[in-house]
Scaffold this motif. Sequence first.
Motif, PDB file in Angstrom:
ATOM      1  N   ARG A 178      10.345   3.036  -3.217  1.00 45.34           N
ATOM      2  CA  ARG A 178      10.345   2.606  -4.624  1.00 45.34           C
ATOM      3  C   ARG A 178       9.745   1.212  -4.765  1.00 45.34           C
ATOM      4  NH1 ARG A 178      15.456   5.186  -4.901  1.00 45.34           N
ATOM      5  NH2 ARG A 178      16.523   3.195  -4.542  1.00 45.34           N
ATOM      6  N   ASP A 179      10.065   0.330  -3.828  1.00 47.83           N
ATOM      7  CA  ASP A 179       9.481  -1.015  -3.841  1.00 47.83           C
ATOM      8  C   ASP A 179       7.958  -0.936  -3.738  1.00 47.83           C
ATOM      9  OD1 ASP A 179      11.842  -2.387  -4.096  1.00 47.83           O
ATOM     10  OD2 ASP A 179      12.051  -2.850  -1.959  1.00 47.83           O
ATOM     11  N   LEU A 180       7.475  -0.101  -2.835  1.00 45.81           N
ATOM     12  CA  LEU A 180       6.027   0.012  -2.647  1.00 45.81           C
ATOM     13  C   LEU A 180       5.355   0.606  -3.878  1.00 45.81           C
ATOM     14  CD1 LEU A 180       5.772   1.185   1.085  1.00 45.81           C
ATOM     15  CD2 LEU A 180       5.600  -1.125   0.146  1.00 45.81           C
ATOM     16  N   ARG A 181       5.988   1.592  -4.502  1.00 43.42           N
ATOM     17  CA  ARG A 181       5.425   2.173  -5.718  1.00 43.42           C
ATOM     18  C   ARG A 181       5.329   1.124  -6.826  1.00 43.42           C
ATOM     19  NH1 ARG A 181       8.482   6.877  -4.405  1.00 43.42           N
ATOM     20  NH2 ARG A 181      10.203   6.212  -5.762  1.00 43.42           N
ATOM     21  N   GLU A 182       6.381   0.336  -6.977  1.00 42.57           N
ATOM     22  CA  GLU A 182       6.404  -0.691  -8.014  1.00 42.57           C
ATOM     23  C   GLU A 182       5.347  -1.766  -7.742  1.00 42.57           C
ATOM     24  OE1 GLU A 182       7.547  -2.939 -11.367  1.00 42.57           O
ATOM     25  OE2 GLU A 182       7.816  -0.837 -10.796  1.00 42.57           O
ATOM     26  N   LEU A 183       5.217  -2.161  -6.498  1.00 42.29           N
ATOM     27  CA  LEU A 183       4.224  -3.190  -6.145  1.00 42.29           C
ATOM     28  C   LEU A 183       2.800  -2.662  -6.290  1.00 42.29           C
ATOM     29  CD1 LEU A 183       6.081  -4.716  -3.062  1.00 42.29           C
ATOM     30  CD2 LEU A 183       5.660  -5.839  -5.264  1.00 42.29           C
ATOM     31  N   GLU A 184       2.600  -1.373  -5.995  1.00 40.39           N
ATOM     32  CA  GLU A 184       1.278  -0.789  -6.198  1.00 40.39           C
ATOM     33  C   GLU A 184       0.948  -0.731  -7.687  1.00 40.39           C
ATOM     34  OE1 GLU A 184      -1.195   2.815  -4.223  1.00 40.39           O
ATOM     35  OE2 GLU A 184       0.572   3.448  -5.350  1.00 40.39           O
ATOM     36  N   ARG A 185       1.945  -0.381  -8.516  1.00 43.97           N
ATOM     37  CA  ARG A 185       1.739  -0.340  -9.961  1.00 43.97           C
ATOM     38  C   ARG A 185       1.313  -1.702 -10.500  1.00 43.97           C
ATOM     39  NH1 ARG A 185       4.138  -1.584 -14.498  1.00 43.97           N
ATOM     40  NH2 ARG A 185       5.921  -2.538 -13.458  1.00 43.97           N
ATOM     41  N   LYS A 186       1.807  -2.769  -9.880  1.00 46.14           N
ATOM     42  CA  LYS A 186       1.453  -4.125 -10.299  1.00 46.14           C
ATOM     43  C   LYS A 186       0.132  -4.594  -9.693  1.00 46.14           C
ATOM     44  CE  LYS A 186       6.272  -5.630 -10.860  1.00 46.14           C
ATOM     45  NZ  LYS A 186       7.338  -6.543 -10.347  1.00 46.14           N
ATOM     46  N   GLY A 187      -0.481  -3.743  -8.848  1.00 50.76           N
ATOM     47  CA  GLY A 187      -1.762  -4.099  -8.240  1.00 50.76           C
ATOM     48  C   GLY A 187      -1.634  -5.049  -7.068  1.00 50.76           C
ATOM     49  N   LEU A 188      -0.439  -5.144  -6.470  1.00 50.26           N
ATOM     50  CA  LEU A 188      -0.209  -6.117  -5.404  1.00 50.26           C
ATOM     51  C   LEU A 188      -0.390  -5.530  -4.008  1.00 50.26           C
ATOM     52  CD1 LEU A 188       2.916  -7.885  -6.930  1.00 50.26           C
ATOM     53  CD2 LEU A 188       0.550  -8.720  -6.857  1.00 50.26           C
ATOM     54  N   LEU A 189      -0.512  -4.221  -3.918  1.00 48.28           N
ATOM     55  CA  LEU A 189      -0.758  -3.571  -2.641  1.00 48.28           C
ATOM     56  C   LEU A 189      -1.314  -2.178  -2.887  1.00 48.28           C
ATOM     57  CD1 LEU A 189       1.728  -1.362  -2.450  1.00 48.28           C
ATOM     58  CD2 LEU A 189       3.002  -3.287  -1.567  1.00 48.28           C
ATOM     59  N   ARG A 190      -1.643  -1.501  -1.796  1.00 48.49           N
ATOM     60  CA  ARG A 190      -2.159  -0.130  -1.871  1.00 48.49           C
ATOM     61  C   ARG A 190      -1.321   0.739  -0.937  1.00 48.49           C
ATOM     62  NH1 ARG A 190      -6.554   2.200   0.985  1.00 48.49           N
ATOM     63  NH2 ARG A 190      -7.007   0.143   1.848  1.00 48.49           N
ATOM     64  N   ARG A 191      -0.594   1.702  -1.485  1.00 53.22           N
ATOM     65  CA  ARG A 191       0.258   2.556  -0.664  1.00 53.22           C
ATOM     66  C   ARG A 191      -0.563   3.485   0.228  1.00 53.22           C
ATOM     67  NH1 ARG A 191       4.247   6.160  -3.120  1.00 53.22           N
ATOM     68  NH2 ARG A 191       2.868   6.318  -4.910  1.00 53.22           N
ATOM     69  N   THR A 192      -0.019   3.786   1.402  1.00 54.35           N
ATOM     70  CA  THR A 192      -0.647   4.691   2.357  1.00 54.35           C
ATOM     71  C   THR A 192       0.400   5.666   2.853  1.00 54.35           C
ATOM     72  OG1 THR A 192      -0.137   3.357   4.306  1.00 54.35           O
ATOM     73  CG2 THR A 192      -2.138   2.783   3.098  1.00 54.35           C
ATOM     74  N   HIS A 193       0.003   6.532   3.814  1.00 50.64           N
ATOM     75  CA  HIS A 193       0.965   7.402   4.493  1.00 50.64           C
ATOM     76  C   HIS A 193       2.000   6.520   5.180  1.00 50.64           C
ATOM     77  CE1 HIS A 193      -0.208  11.379   3.863  1.00 50.64           C
ATOM     78  NE2 HIS A 193      -1.065  11.565   4.838  1.00 50.64           N
ATOM     79  N   GLY A 194       3.214   6.478   4.690  1.00 48.77           N
ATOM     80  CA  GLY A 194       4.288   5.787   5.384  1.00 48.77           C
ATOM     81  C   GLY A 194       4.324   4.286   5.271  1.00 48.77           C
TER      82      GLY A 194
END
Length: 260
Positions: free
Chosen positions: A38-54
């Motif tokens: 959930r943290d990674l999804r939220e940070l990706e939504r803010k443009g602060l990272l790019r989620r990957t496999h795992g």
Amino acid sequence: MFMEERQKDIVRRLNETGRIIVSEIQEIYGVSADCARRDLRELERKGLLRRTHGGALPAEPKGIYPEKTYTPKDLPEVRMNYLIVAKKALEYIGQQEVVYITTSSVGYYMALNIPDSLQVTVLTNSVTIADVLRKKECCKVIFLGGEMSSRGHCHDYYTVRMVKNIRIDKAFLSHTAFSLDFGASIHDSAGVEFGKAVMESSTMNIGVYPSEKIGKTSIHSVCKASDYDLLITDADASQDFLTQAEEMGLVCDVADEKED
């Protein structure tokens, strides 16, 4: 630690190390896997990272224009994501097939790693790739010639006419950028007609796109995402992208470094 503090620290660690995985977040912050995702999804939504496999990678800017005389031989070091995708692509070539190999760095790595046991006819419009292939006894090389660009590629009227008269079993294509809404796109409009001609002549069209090219767009569209029969990428591709690709019926093969 509050959620905002944790997420801020995740971004800090990510930018320092270049990568973070879900299990690390669980261990460092004492949270569940679902909370970490959930943290990674939220940070990706803010443009602060790019989620990957795992896990996740740092957010990246839009791709830049390549140098005018650049060829894959000029790379100072091996780009591992590109090599992993290239080796996965080679698994799809059968004995005695006629294949087109893209002029990109992935195509260069494919040419370098074609096994001596694989008897294949390769079409290329890249002088650099043709020079690699001419030294391999297992390969018959058909050079698609015409007026040459400063990067050693041919994709003019004569090149297009030539490829239209050849039956191709599989075409391995890669362009500047690839997104599900805009498809494959490139900076230079001169390559659009050639790319379309290759795909029309091929029985199976395979997109070979390292994760760095995924989710980005360039200027000129070459084809729709759905025009590919298969897309090969690496494990750093965004999970959201892979999910959306599956939902729209695009078959993806995600190459894992562990398989190499």
